[in-house]
Enzyme design. Structure first.
Site, PDB file in Angstrom:
ATOM      1  CE1 TYR A   1      55.909-166.857  42.549  1.00 13.90           C
ATOM      2  CE2 TYR A   1      54.021-165.413  42.254  1.00 13.90           C
ATOM      3  CZ  TYR A   1      55.389-165.605  42.322  1.00 13.90           C
ATOM      4  OH  TYR A   1      56.225-164.531  42.164  1.00 13.90           O
TER       5      TYR A   1
ATOM      6  NE  ARG B   1      56.050-155.247  42.507  1.00 10.73           N
ATOM      7  CZ  ARG B   1      54.809-155.047  42.941  1.00 10.73           C
ATOM      8  NH1 ARG B   1      54.594-154.269  44.001  1.00 10.73           N
ATOM      9  NH2 ARG B   1      53.773-155.602  42.317  1.00 10.73           N
TER      10      ARG B   1
ATOM     11  CG  HIS C   1      50.833-160.020  41.547  1.00 10.90           C
ATOM     12  ND1 HIS C   1      51.059-161.386  41.611  1.00 10.90           N
ATOM     13  CD2 HIS C   1      52.066-159.461  41.394  1.00 10.90           C
ATOM     14  CE1 HIS C   1      52.351-161.631  41.491  1.00 10.90           C
ATOM     15  NE2 HIS C   1      52.978-160.477  41.355  1.00 10.90           N
TER      16      HIS C   1
ATOM     17  CG  HIS D   1      61.757-160.262  41.615  1.00 17.24           C
ATOM     18  ND1 HIS D   1      61.189-159.100  42.119  1.00 17.24           N
ATOM     19  CD2 HIS D   1      60.783-160.847  40.854  1.00 17.24           C
ATOM     20  CE1 HIS D   1      59.953-158.982  41.671  1.00 17.24           C
ATOM     21  NE2 HIS D   1      59.681-160.024  40.912  1.00 17.24           N
TER      22      HIS D   1
ATOM     23  CE  LYS E   1      56.138-153.644  39.059  1.00 18.33           C
ATOM     24  NZ  LYS E   1      56.031-154.677  37.995  1.00 18.33           N
TER      25      LYS E   1
ATOM     26  NE  ARG F   1      57.237-159.377  43.945  1.00 21.66           N
ATOM     27  CZ  ARG F   1      56.111-158.784  44.367  1.00 21.66           C
ATOM     28  NH1 ARG F   1      55.993-158.428  45.631  1.00 21.66           N
ATOM     29  NH2 ARG F   1      55.124-158.552  43.532  1.00 21.66           N
TER      30      ARG F   1
END
Length: 297
Positions: A276, A146, A267, A241, A172, A244
């Protein structure tokens, strides 16, 4: 407690206990600001489910998408749950409310050829800036970082990258993960490492720095990548992004290992990664359309 003070207290607790990023906290504050504006001075413990539904309908009528409304409702729900834990309200008026559905948007990824073109060396007046940019963008594409993870890297990360071929990043919710780094990214980072000290301030720990020798900002990374894409003739706007997304879709196309892609992207839920698989099918459909004699109508 006044609504404004309650919001400040909740956000302070989120910052201290859950270590949310300033960007996330800013989004929560903005979302709660919409709530305080809509409720127009009414006591928070007097709000009903019917009123909150009306608020959501008003925001939807102003053009907010289902995805945006889902984020707003999540902030409202968390805030009211916090109030309930402190006996400041009797019931959470957001429970059971769902945002309107929006069409699912697929991540905007580059093709393999477009990515290779984007990562071609450029002639720059200052070769140090080109070495820095190439190292940043190779690393994002190589490891699916990220933007916030990229700019937060310090020089100590170089040891793991250059000697072990892996980078440790803080994602995150302060979640650490270890991601492989590819050969081309290691080459670019080695070239940048040789020049970094000639640009960085003596006391700066950041791996990537700006012209003034201080940690590069996310906005500057976005600008440098967009300018690079224009100079190389890519026919669309490119943002970090997108690299990514390209990393994820290209790895999935080659390996088919959804769980591995989930781990590398950081994730929390595999549902976030499953999008994806749609990109993978698009790739197959594109190949089919180009190769099958009966595909074109």
């Amino acid at each position: 407690m006044s609504p404004d003070l309650a919001v400040d207290a909740w956000l302070a607790e989120l910052s201290a206990q859950r270590r949310l990023s300033p960007h996330t906290l800013s989004n929560y504050r903005r979302d709660l600001g919409k709530l305080l504006q809509l409720h127009d001075g009414q006591a928070l413990d007097a709000l009903s489910v019917h009123q909150v539904r009306r608020f959501v309908a008003q925001l939807h009528g102003q053009g907010l998408s289902g995805r945006s409304l889902g984020r707003i409702l999540s902030a409202w729900r968390g805030f009211f749950a916090w109030l309930g834990e402190r006996s400041l309200i009797k019931a959470n008026p957001c429970e059971g409310i769902r945002p309107p559905k929006s069409p699912r948007r697929l991540p905007n990824a580059l093709s393999v050829d477009e990515t290779a073109r984007l990562l071609m060396p450029l002639d720059e007046d200052d070769s140090r800036l080109e070495a820095r940019d190439l190292a940043m963008f190779e690393l994002v594409y190589s490891s699916g970082l990220r933007l916030a993870e990229l700019v937060a890297l310090n020089c100590e990360a170089l040891d793991g990258i250059l000697h072990e071929g892996e980078v440790r990043v803080l994602g995150k919710r302060a979640k650490l993960r270890l991601v492989p780094v590819g050969t081309q990214a290691c080459v670019a980072l080695r070239a940048w490492a040789a020049l970094r000290d000639t640009l960085a301030a003596p006391d700066e720990q950041a791996l990537f720095v700006n012209r003034r020798g201080r940690r590069i900002s996310p906005r500057m990374v976005e600008l440098r990548l967009a300018q690079r894409a224009l100079r190389l003739g890519l026919p669309r706007h490119v943002h970090p992004h997108m690299l990514r997304h390209s990393f994820a879709s290209h790895v999935l196309q080659s390996s088919g290992d959804l769980r591995a892609v989930q781990e590398m992207l950081g994730h929390a839920s595999i549902a976030s990664t499953q999008v994806y698989t749609h990109l993978d099918f698009q790739h197959l459909a594109s190949v089919y359309d180009k190769a099958h004699p009966r595909a074109k109508r």
